[in-house]
Design a protein around this motif. Sequence first.
Motif: not given
Ligand code: HDD
Length: 693
Positions: A73-74, A113, A133, A147, A162, A337, A363
Amino acid sequence: MTDEAARDRKDAQLDRDRVADGDDEALTTQQGVRVDHTDDSLKAGRRGPTLMEDFHVREKITHFDHERIPERVVHARGAGAYGVFRPYDDWLAEFTAASFLTDPAEETPVFVRFSTVAGSRGSADTPRDVRGFATKFYTSAGNYDLVGNNFPVFFIQDGAKFPDFVHAVKPEPRNEIPQAASAHDTLWDFVSLQPETLHAIMWLMSDRALPRSYRMMQGFGVHTFRLVDAAGHGTFVKFHWTPALGTHSLVWEEAQQVSGADPDFNRRDLWDAIEAGAFPEWELGVQLVPEEDEFAFDFDLLDATKLIPEEQVPVRPVGKLTLNRNPDNFFAETEQVAFHTANVVPGIDFTNDPLLQARNFSYLDTQLIRLGGPNFAHLPVNRPVAEVHNDQRDGYGQHRIHTSATSYNKNTISGDSPAPGAAGSYRHYTEKVEGAKIRERSESFKDFYSQAALFWHSMTPVEADHIVAAYRFELGKVTDKDIRARVVDQLRFVDLELAQRVAEGVGVPAPVEGAQMERRMSPALSQLSDPVRSVATRKVAVLAADGVDGTGMTRLVADLHRRGAVPEVIGLVDGTVRSESGEDVEVDRALPTMASVLYDAVAVPGGADAVAALRGDGRALHFVAEAFKHGKAIAAFGAGTELLEAARVDPAESGVVTAAADGGDVPDAFLDAFADAIAAHRAWDRRTDDIAA
Ligand code: HDD
């Protein structure tokens, strides 16, 4: 698998799942039945309808129909690689029980990744965006995922925001425009109403959002985490990744062009470097804060929109990450992954940062939909090298054949195995927590401007100019002038001059009064204050045509190779060029297939006929002029200098290196000066405003 890379435990484990379709295999169905013909369906008569009983074609099409899974989703677009992490020494053992961070004898396999955030899986690599990263450490105590991003701060303070933030930055809902770009109304509307975004937005407007390479960007864990020693004592920690090649960026105009010339620019760069054995490296560092200093800062350690200035708490080196192996299959490994901030091992714990707390929910949840059920940890790339035993059973995609007679705890039938509480078990940090149930932001989170100002004032003039230009570009794409004005109004609280400069570019009234912010600096925040200089892996275009000075060109190319650069001879067409002295020299690329934006530097060897041919080709002239405009190192010798002249490249400008000599006489000083100019990354002080390229 490269020969140089040691076979780490993860690599060896993956052998179980690797399917090598050798040279001489028979085509079969999924059931292993050999297929005699795969180009035509089974039909009732040569021109008749297809039969249901054609199990092969039905299976082939059905499998194809189900090939896609939801993209993330991101961070949907990414590139990954395997590698290893090893600590330098054991100094951190005083603070953490995590031996992979403290035992230099322990080499931990990793998968990393990198990603962009906003764009779809098929978008380009070089939009203005944060880069992910994410590192999965396959430690002997289980998987640990760090992450992180290439910014040390995040846009919002609480994970509850978010979905709002992501909806605002993603393409707009009515028409899914724009792809992979923050320059549109919804993001800036959100930003203008949400001042907590301001600090991270300053980073987004800076060159940090345009990394030259994944190998040339920093990484940050962002949150304050907690290290926990064997006795259960905690220490706050921020994680930093520092690239061995330094932190370097593209210029904005170039980044936009790269999106078209090579949408896979960063992905290809990572792949090529690893294939070439130029293994990318980062140093892991930590900032440590004793628990008793929790409130010693003028910001809250639990606020992910704040960083700890390195001048206040130094980054101490812990160990080295080396990426040494490309995946065998993009989908199986890089796409499948599954990172999770809650994948921690003994010695590392969370804090109450509300952004982190939400991530710890999100996550796991997202993998369930993305990877189709609860057994995604069985996928080869996600499997720990540590042993796994528990009573979790069944579910979609179950890969294990549990032979135990029981699947509950406690039991007597299986000798109470698997049993909790073994040595090395994860124990949550004991933290005293009390308070009223409340949906409110802490007062300690409410200074949105001091660190945005700290960042702004830490920039060199070039970096500051780029930030102003980025704001002008982004807001210039916003159609609603009220939104532009609100963003400018916010910038007043960072710096009045910044607000005025942006206002001037986007046609809204310039504010006359700013806030009185204390002018503080943190040189570590600037990419240009103390850059790492290196020629290693820099791509150099060597323009050649028939009649080229072959001796001089060979000497230049050999010198660049010797220094670790990657020179490529570019001809007007593919094949070979004939040198002045009649030898055929292999061309690496044809000019029409390449663009200057895909290189770090350009060299034009001598040879009167070659240079005359290049001068007569608009693409060659544009190539040189554009590289000049983007501040790249440019070298020319002999008649090659005439091409610079024709392209309106001033040889007196910084980063332009010329020599009169030809052939074997190309001087060492010239080669050294060119290498220095390449190592400087860009001649930022070059004046190029009147270059039309
Ligand atoms: Fe996130 C993916 C980094 C806040 C929810 N995030 C994702 C990935 C990275 C980050 C590097 C890609 C991982 C991959 O390569 O598979 N995200 C961050 C950082 C954050 C951050 C550094 C703040 C310090 N993220 C954040 C918040 C939420 C999420 C606050 C939800 C409340 N992020 C996600 C997710 C993703 C994700 C929806 C999308 C795909 C995945 O997790 O595996 O859960």
